[in-house]
Design a protein around this motif. Structure first.
Motif, PDB file in Angstrom:
ATOM      1  N   GLU A  21       0.827  -1.206   0.000  1.00 46.24           N
ATOM      2  CA  GLU A  21       0.000   0.000   0.000  1.00 46.24           C
ATOM      3  C   GLU A  21       0.860   1.255   0.000  1.00 46.24           C
ATOM      4  OE1 GLU A  21      -2.821   0.110   3.123  1.00 46.24           O
ATOM      5  OE2 GLU A  21      -4.116  -1.429   2.250  1.00 46.24           O
ATOM      6  N   GLN A  63       1.014   4.140  -2.858  1.00 45.47           N
ATOM      7  CA  GLN A  63       0.651   5.524  -2.541  1.00 45.47           C
ATOM      8  C   GLN A  63       1.805   6.472  -2.864  1.00 45.47           C
ATOM      9  OE1 GLN A  63      -1.817   6.697   0.933  1.00 45.47           O
ATOM     10  NE2 GLN A  63       0.049   7.666   1.681  1.00 45.47           N
ATOM     11  N   LYS A 109       1.798   7.320  -6.516  1.00 40.73           N
ATOM     12  CA  LYS A 109       0.798   8.322  -6.874  1.00 40.73           C
ATOM     13  C   LYS A 109       1.304   9.724  -6.558  1.00 40.73           C
ATOM     14  CE  LYS A 109      -3.761  10.153  -5.931  1.00 40.73           C
ATOM     15  NZ  LYS A 109      -5.042  10.031  -5.236  1.00 40.73           N
ATOM     16  N   ASP A 168      -4.877   4.896  -3.600  1.00 41.08           N
ATOM     17  CA  ASP A 168      -5.191   5.846  -2.552  1.00 41.08           C
ATOM     18  C   ASP A 168      -5.485   5.024  -1.312  1.00 41.08           C
ATOM     19  OD1 ASP A 168      -5.041   8.579  -2.627  1.00 41.08           O
ATOM     20  OD2 ASP A 168      -6.817   8.818  -3.861  1.00 41.08           O
ATOM     21  N   CYS A 169      -4.671   5.161  -0.297  1.00 41.04           N
ATOM     22  CA  CYS A 169      -4.824   4.346   0.911  1.00 41.04           C
ATOM     23  C   CYS A 169      -5.397   5.201   2.030  1.00 41.04           C
ATOM     24  CB  CYS A 169      -3.478   3.743   1.309  1.00 41.04           C
ATOM     25  SG  CYS A 169      -2.645   2.891  -0.053  1.00 41.04           S
TER      26      CYS A 169
END
Length: 269
Positions: free
Chosen positions: A171, A175, A178, A214-215
Motif C-alpha cells: 500500500e 501511494q 501516486k 489511494d490508501c
C-alpha cells in the motif's frame, strides 16, 4: 472561450503594465496586458499564446504554463489551478515544502485519545501527538525526529511489529507512486525512491509493478511490545492547500478490546 481562456484573460487584465517594466500606453483601450505583451514576458510566441488563450493549443507543457504563471505573477495555489485548467493535475514543487500550519498543529495537540500524525507527500512525519509517539515509540521509532515512514516500514526490523507487513508495504509503495506523479519536480522524492530501490530489493520489485493506490481508509494491525496485538482503523485526510500533507488518525471503536488496549497504552506516563 474555454475556462482556461477565460482565466488567462481575466488574470491578464489584472496586471499593471508598469509593474512588469512596460511603459504605459495612452492608446491602451483595455486594462492590463495585451496578448503580445504577456507572450513577450513569458518567452513564447504571440501565435502560441493566442492559441492557448483561445483553447486551440492542446496539452501545453509544464514549462510554458509555469512561464505564463510567472508573467502573470501567480502564487502557488493559483499556479496549480492554472495547471488543472490546462489538463495537468501536477502540484507545484514550491507547495511541497510547506510546513505544518499552526492551526493544524493545535488541532493535532488537542487529540488525546488516539494516535494522530501529519505527513507530507513523501510520508515524512512532520508532526505527531503523544499517542502516536507512544504507539510507534514501542518499535523504537522516534517520530519527533521527523523520520520517513516508508523508509522505516521497509526496514527488516519492522516486520516484527506489523503482522500484515507485506500488505502495508504494498500500500505504501503504491501511494508513494501516486504522490511522485503529483510532485514530479521534487528532487527529495526522486532521491528517496532511488535510495529505497537500491537498499531494498522488495521495494524495487513493488515499484516495478507500477501500482497506484489511494490508501485513505483501512485497518492496520500492530504487534506492540507493551499492549500486544492491536488493530486500529486508519483514516487519511488530505490537507486542502495543495501541499500534499495529510492528517493520519488511528482509532478503535469504544467497547472493543483494541480500544481498551489503546487506553492502556495512553496510561503510560
Amino acid at each position: 472561450m474555454s475556462d482556461l481562456g477565460k482565466f488567462l484573460q481575466a488574470r491578464r487584465a489584472r496586471v499593471n503594465p508598469e509593474d512588469v517594466g512596460l511603459r504605459e500606453d495612452a492608446r491602451r483601450r483595455v486594462p492590463g496586458l495585451r496578448r503580445e505583451e504577456l507572450a513577450l514576458l513569458a518567452g513564447v510566441s504571440v501565435d502560441y499564446y493566442t492559441r492557448l488563450e483561445q483553447g486551440r493549443a492542446k496539452h501545453p507543457s509544464d514549462q510554458v504554463l509555469d512561464a505564463v504563471a510567472r508573467a502573470l505573477g501567480l502564487d502557488g495555489t493559483t499556479r496549480a489551478h492554472l495547471h488543472r485548467l490546462a489538463g495537468n493535475a501536477r502540484l507545484s514543487p514550491l507547495q511541497a515544502g510547506a510546513g505544518v500550519r499552526p492551526s493544524l498543529q493545535a488541532m493535532l495537540e488537542a487529540v488525546e485519545a488516539f494516535p494522530a500524525l501529519i505527513m507530507n507527500h513523501r510520508q515524512d512525519v512532520l508532526a505527531s501527538n503523544r499517542m502516536a509517539r507512544l504507539l510507534y515509540g514501542g518499535f523504537g521509532w522516534d517520530l519527533e525526529a521527523g523520520p520517513n515512514f516508508v523508509r522505516l516500514l521497509f526496514d527488516d526490523d519492522s516486520r516484527a511489529h506489523f503482522p500484515d507487513w507485506e500488505a502495508c508495504t504494498q500500500e505504501n509503495a503504491a501511494q508513494l507512486r501516486k504522490m511522485a506523479a503529483l510532485f514530479p519536480d521534487d528532487p527529495a522524492m526522486l532521491s528517496l525512491i532511488g535510495e529505497l530501490s537500491v537498499a531494498h530489493r522488495y521495494f524495487a520489485e513493488l515499484w516495478a509493478r507500477a501500482e497506484v493506490r489511494d490508501c485513505n481508509i483501512g485497518s492496520v494491525r500492530f504487534d506492540h511490545p507493551m499492549v500486544g496485538l492491536l488493530e486500529l482503523y486508519k483514516e487519511q485526510f488530505r490537507v486542502a492547500d495543495g501541499s500534499g500533507q495529510m492528517l493520519v488518525t488511528l482509532t478503535a471503536a469504544p467497547g472493543t478490546d483494541d480500544h481498551d488496549r489503546l487506553r492502556l497504552l495512553g496510561s503510560d506516563r
